[in-house]
Design an enzyme around this catalytic site. Structure first.
Site, mmCIF file in Angstrom:
data_model
loop_
_atom_site.group_PDB
_atom_site.id
_atom_site.type_symbol
_atom_site.label_atom_id
_atom_site.label_comp_id
_atom_site.label_asym_id
_atom_site.label_seq_id
_atom_site.Cartn_x
_atom_site.Cartn_y
_atom_site.Cartn_z
ATOM 1 N N LYS A 70 -21.715 26.262 18.924
ATOM 2 C CA LYS A 70 -20.759 25.430 19.655
ATOM 3 C C LYS A 70 -20.668 24.073 18.956
ATOM 4 O O LYS A 70 -21.685 23.427 18.699
ATOM 5 C CB LYS A 70 -21.204 25.245 21.111
ATOM 6 C CG LYS A 70 -21.613 26.538 21.821
ATOM 7 C CD LYS A 70 -20.468 27.516 21.974
ATOM 8 C CE LYS A 70 -20.947 28.795 22.662
ATOM 9 N NZ LYS A 70 -19.877 29.792 22.799
ATOM 10 N N CYS A 104 -25.366 37.537 30.060
ATOM 11 C CA CYS A 104 -24.570 37.649 31.291
ATOM 12 C C CYS A 104 -23.121 37.180 31.090
ATOM 13 O O CYS A 104 -22.893 36.155 30.449
ATOM 14 C CB CYS A 104 -25.244 36.829 32.381
ATOM 15 S SG CYS A 104 -24.268 36.610 33.877
ATOM 16 N N ASP A 140 -24.600 34.094 22.178
ATOM 17 C CA ASP A 140 -23.420 33.263 22.475
ATOM 18 C C ASP A 140 -23.771 32.234 23.546
ATOM 19 O O ASP A 140 -23.000 31.986 24.466
ATOM 20 C CB ASP A 140 -22.257 34.159 22.928
ATOM 21 C CG ASP A 140 -20.938 33.393 23.041
ATOM 22 O OD1 ASP A 140 -20.771 32.397 22.312
ATOM 23 O OD2 ASP A 140 -20.086 33.783 23.868
ATOM 24 N N SER A 144 -15.024 37.301 26.508
ATOM 25 C CA SER A 144 -15.834 36.935 25.341
ATOM 26 C C SER A 144 -16.134 38.149 24.465
ATOM 27 O O SER A 144 -16.521 38.001 23.307
ATOM 28 C CB SER A 144 -17.143 36.273 25.777
ATOM 29 O OG SER A 144 -18.009 37.222 26.372
ATOM 30 N N ASP A 179 -35.579 33.368 29.951
ATOM 31 C CA ASP A 179 -34.949 32.306 29.170
ATOM 32 C C ASP A 179 -34.762 32.798 27.734
ATOM 33 O O ASP A 179 -35.719 33.244 27.092
ATOM 34 C CB ASP A 179 -35.860 31.071 29.206
ATOM 35 C CG ASP A 179 -35.257 29.860 28.490
ATOM 36 O OD1 ASP A 179 -34.423 30.050 27.580
ATOM 37 O OD2 ASP A 179 -35.628 28.726 28.837
ATOM 38 N N GLY A 197 -22.100 40.227 30.134
ATOM 39 C CA GLY A 197 -22.228 41.391 29.266
ATOM 40 C C GLY A 197 -21.105 41.635 28.285
ATOM 41 O O GLY A 197 -20.974 42.739 27.759
ATOM 42 N N GLY A 198 -20.293 40.618 28.011
ATOM 43 C CA GLY A 198 -19.175 40.798 27.085
ATOM 44 C C GLY A 198 -19.612 41.228 25.694
ATOM 45 O O GLY A 198 -19.015 42.117 25.087
ATOM 46 N N ASP A 202 -30.989 37.328 30.107
ATOM 47 C CA ASP A 202 -30.270 36.293 30.867
ATOM 48 C C ASP A 202 -30.782 36.309 32.297
ATOM 49 O O ASP A 202 -31.064 37.378 32.848
ATOM 50 C CB ASP A 202 -28.763 36.569 30.857
ATOM 51 C CG ASP A 202 -27.937 35.306 31.114
ATOM 52 O OD1 ASP A 202 -28.214 34.607 32.120
ATOM 53 O OD2 ASP A 202 -27.032 35.017 30.317
#
EC number: 2.1.1.186
Length: 365
Positions: A313, A227, A284, A194, A266, A229-230, A246
């Site tokens: 999305k 998470c 993301d 990602s 959260d 970490g991209g 995260d």
């Protein structure tokens, strides 16, 4: 030439057709879109001959969400002779040479759609490019330098070895990439693929000069849904300190940089620490686009950040409608609150069923 060819991700032809039809109508230009599912491009045919050229000049390419490239094209050339495919192409360009200055065209791109079937032509396209380029230069064309912004790029969109569209794009209003696709290498030390989404977004939305000014070691960022970490990786690579939000674990390599603080919270409830002025918010998270839009608005309106890149999305149906609804809601809310802002949205190559949005809040009235 009364047609536009617009490249897109296969499966998003209907969204692109709706978008280009709407943008053309806003300019008082009318026509119809030829759409075939999963072909990776749309042909928009204008009713008036010169209107396609006007669209290619006047619709800001960076305002098209679903288009990877925008070119003015001829009618489809069919039954190209195997022994001489070049002459019919030259004739198409000769027919417009009195209207369009081809002398300072800068580059020739022999391309295909981004489909598995079309990609089988890639070897042919590479071989065909060399003799075609030589033939075009013999006509006195392709004399411009590559970075000449007022010049043209010549495009051949091959459907197969005997069929093609012949066309051109304006260098100041197109994608500079072959097939409209940036070629990015996956960094071996990145935590997830990602990471390429955020890298492409930064390269798409910011110039090199803007990137250096607006993404550097003096800045702080928040990554919601970070998470593993991209996206955080891209920010840390540019020197930012990142609050990675995260419940999941972050890659150990990112902790080792000393440039992140993991906040196991959260993303919808997290608020920025008062001790730090947050410059950037990135997000993301997999969630309904309307909910993400409201979350981003909360951060901007509260002054918690002044620049953001996030993904929306998309639903399975009415994707363009959903995109328009979310962006309109964000813009209307920012205007109501008195904000000046700059907003861009793009269906990036590394996006799938999503689009990426960039917003910079410039100041308050």
């Amino acid at each position: 030439m009364n047609k536009l060819a617009l490249y897109c991700r296969p499966g998003f032809e209907k969204e692109l057709a709706a978008e280009i039809s709407e943008k053309a109508a806003e300019l008082g230009i009318f026509g119809f879109a030829r759409v075939e599912e999963n072909q990776g491009y749309v042909i928009f045919e204008c009713y008036q001959t010169d209107d396609a050229d006007r669209l290619a000049r006047e619709i800001p390419f960076n305002q098209l969400i679903f288009a990877r490239q925008m070119i003015v094209v001829s009618d489809l050339l069919t039954d190209l002779p195997v022994q001489d495919r070049i002459s019919p192409i030259i004739q198409q360009y000769q027919a417009i040479a009195h209207q369009i200055n081809l002398t300072y065209s800068t580059e020739l791109l022999v391309e295909t759609a981004d489909t598995n079937e079309a990609k089988s032509l890639s070897a042919f396209c590479r071989k065909f490019t060399v003799p075609l380029r030589q033939a075009l230069k013999k006509q006195g064309w392709l004399q411009g330098t590559r970075h000449h912004k007022q010049g043209l790029t010549l495009h051949i969109l091959m459907l197969d070895s005997t069929q093609c569209y012949v066309g051109y794009s304006y260098n100041y209003n197109h994608s500079e990439h072959f097939m409209g696709i940036p070629r990015l290498k996956f960094p071996l030390d990145a935590p997830s693929r990602s990471t390429l989404k955020l890298e492409e977004a930064i390269l798409t939305f910011l110039s090199r000069e803007e990137e250096k000014k607006r993404l550097n070691e003096q800045m702080y960022a928040v990554d919601l849904g970070a998470c593993p970490g991209g996206w955080t990786y891209q920010l840390v690579k540019r020197g930012l300190f990142v609050y990675a939000v995260d419940h999941g674990k972050m890659a150990a390599s990112l902790h080792d940089t000393g440039r992140i603080e993991h906040c196991a919270e959260d993303g919808f409830k997290f608020q920025p620490p008062k001790r730090s002025k947050i410059d950037w918010l990135v997000c993301d998270m997999v969630e309904q686009p309307s909910r993400i839009s409201q979350l981003i608005l909360k951060w901007l309106v509260n002054g918690w950040c002044h620049e953001t890149i996030f993904n929306l999305k998309l639903p399975m149906k009415k994707r363009y409608l959903e995109v328009k609804k979310c962006l309109q809601m964000i813009e209307e809310s920012l205007e109501k609150q008195g904000f000046r802002y700059h907003i861009q949205a793009k269906h990036l190559y590394h996006d799938r069923e999503e689009i990426t949005v960039h917003i910079a809040v410039k100041s308050l009235d």
